[in-house]
Design an enzyme around this catalytic site. Structure first.
Site, mmCIF file in Angstrom:
data_model
loop_
_atom_site.group_PDB
_atom_site.id
_atom_site.type_symbol
_atom_site.label_atom_id
_atom_site.label_comp_id
_atom_site.label_asym_id
_atom_site.label_seq_id
_atom_site.Cartn_x
_atom_site.Cartn_y
_atom_site.Cartn_z
ATOM 1 N N HIS A 5 13.649 84.555 31.096
ATOM 2 C CA HIS A 5 12.588 84.392 30.095
ATOM 3 C C HIS A 5 13.227 84.170 28.726
ATOM 4 O O HIS A 5 14.078 84.945 28.299
ATOM 5 C CB HIS A 5 11.710 85.642 30.079
ATOM 6 C CG HIS A 5 10.477 85.517 29.240
ATOM 7 N ND1 HIS A 5 9.640 84.428 29.285
ATOM 8 C CD2 HIS A 5 9.929 86.360 28.327
ATOM 9 C CE1 HIS A 5 8.631 84.603 28.436
ATOM 10 N NE2 HIS A 5 8.788 85.761 27.844
ATOM 11 N N GLN B 28 1.867 80.710 25.915
ATOM 12 C CA GLN B 28 2.288 79.624 26.815
ATOM 13 C C GLN B 28 1.301 79.370 27.944
ATOM 14 O O GLN B 28 1.353 78.305 28.571
ATOM 15 C CB GLN B 28 3.681 79.932 27.377
ATOM 16 C CG GLN B 28 3.710 81.069 28.377
ATOM 17 C CD GLN B 28 5.135 81.486 28.715
ATOM 18 O OE1 GLN B 28 5.815 82.146 27.925
ATOM 19 N NE2 GLN B 28 5.600 81.111 29.886
ATOM 20 N N CYS C 81 8.246 78.966 28.540
ATOM 21 C CA CYS C 81 8.708 79.897 27.502
ATOM 22 C C CYS C 81 9.841 79.296 26.676
ATOM 23 O O CYS C 81 9.928 79.535 25.479
ATOM 24 C CB CYS C 81 9.154 81.219 28.115
ATOM 25 S SG CYS C 81 10.523 81.025 29.241
#
Ligand SMILES: *[C@@H]1O[C@H](CO)[C@@H](O)[C@H](O)[C@H]1NC(C)=O
Ligand SMILES: *[C@@H]1O[C@H](CO)[C@@H](O)[C@H](O)[C@H]1NC(C)=O
Ligand SMILES: *[C@@H]1O[C@H](CO)[C@@H](O)[C@H](O)[C@H]1NC(C)=O
Length: 349
Positions: A287, A140, A146
């Site tokens: 995340h 990324q 993400c």
């Protein structure tokens, strides 16, 4: 107004130097300062860091590196998983985590309406990589995207399972075009909302048609003619139901999951990551990644989006299963694909 459930993400790879911060003294680890310096110079070369000609910045970064070395040594002495210097080793945790731009993220609306899709027996262990349906690990870069990689990873795997070939899908389209679904480009988003966007939009482009730039775009460049994957339905796993998550990963396909990254996760190399520090809540997960398998009750096998150099060829193990470690079962979902329209036969290679 709906609450903003942005999943905020860790961008990574801050390769460009920040403003100079003044020199710091080296932290004292077990390594001799000369050895630390040598390791730092290797690190600079290995990761192509760009501050090599700025002495003040370089001295500061070497101080941070030395502190991270100590943290890595301490983690290795204390934990059963193994940590190692990687490209994040010249950044403080504050710098790294500053990219979690919406700490009050909330994905508590995760509910399953699709229990009937889930069987209640699953294989003892599963690894979708062995079935050839998991696409290569991506990176990324320095963008809190993400959630887009978790989304494309899930769609790529679902496509391979259904249609038999691996393709690569556009993260940038999600960054540039999915805002109406509570997504925020490089400032975070949720895979379940991205799947909803793809369903509503009528398709997601191939990576080659809409390439990744690791930054917010100014407008949406969706190309219907390059759309390769179509979503019929989105299934949420009931919040915190790790058994249901296992049923889905075991029987159906890889599943987008989220968890809370805390400081020792950045330097993970191998073994089963476990933490007593991370939390499990819908507003602390920060995340998004892709669960591609599990091994008994010991660990999840998870695909990250920090490149192949990080962790175990870009993957990590996290466990044990059954404790909702770091909230891995708090905010998970997977897409159900539609057939491509007849006139839209995709060329894959
Ligand atoms: C799925 O979960 C997301 C949050 O993660 C939520 O916004 C959405 O409404 C949920 N969908 C359903 C059908 O419950
Ligand atoms: C990126 O764009 C989104 C809107 O799509 C905005 O909410 C966010 O603040 C922007 N982030 C950055 C880092 O510019
Ligand atoms: C973990 O990585 C280290 C260093 O790369 C290596 O020495 C060790 O054998 C690895 N352990 C496992 C279980 O893969």
């Amino acid at each position: 107004m709906r609450p903003v459930p942005a999943l905020l993400l860790i961008g990574t790879l801050a390769v460009a130097a920040h403003a100079a911060h003044g020199a710091r003294s080296l932290a004292v680890g077990t390594a001799h300062p000369a050895a630390v310096k040598e390791m730092f110079l290797d690190f600079v070369q290995r990761y192509d860091k760009e501050y090599v000609n700025d002495e003040v910045e370089m001295a500061y970064r070497m101080g941070v590196f030395a502190e991270n070395l100590v943290a890595i040594e301490e983690s290795n002495a204390m934990n059963t998983f193994y940590s190692e210097v990687n490209e994040f080793a010249d950044e403080t945790w504050d710098e790294f985590s500053a990219r979690l731009s919406h700490p009050q993220a909330d994905c508590s609306a995760t509910l399953s309406e699709e229990h009937e899709l889930l069987h209640h027996h699953h294989p003892e262990s599963q690894d979708w990589r062995e079935k050839g349906v998991v696409s290569p690990v991506k990176n990324q870069g320095n963008c809190g995207s993400c959630w887009t990689f978790s989304t494309t990873g899930a769609l790529e795997a679902a496509y391979a399972l259904e249609f038999g070939s691996i393709l690569s899908l556009s993260e940038q389209q999600l960054i540039d075009c999915a805002q109406a679904f509570d997504n925020h480009g490089c400032s975070g988003g949720l895979p379940s909302h991205a799947f909803e966007y793809v369903r509503y939009n009528g398709g997601l482009d191939l990576e080659v048609a809409y390439p990744y730039k690791a930054k917010n775009g100014t407008e949406c460049h969706y190309r219907p003619d390059a759309a390769a994957v179509f979503v019929k339905d989105v299934v949420n796993i009931t919040e915190g139901d790790e058994k249901m998550l296992k049923d889905a990963v075991g029987n159906i396909k890889p599943v987008s999951v989220a968890f809370e990254v805390v400081s020792d996760f950045r330097f993970y190399k191998n073994g089963t990551y476990t933490s007593s520090e991370c939390r499990k809540g819908p507003s602390t997960v920060n995340h998004a990644v892709l669960a591609v398998g599990y091994h008994k009750d010991h660990y999840w096998i998870i695909k990250n989006s920090w490149g192949k150099d990080w962790g175990m060829d870009g993957y990590f193990r996290m466990g044990p299963i059954g404790e909702n470690m770091c909230g891995v079962a708090t905010c998970s979902s997977f897409p159900v694909l539609d057939e491509p329209p007849k006139e839209k036969k995709v060329q894959t290679s």
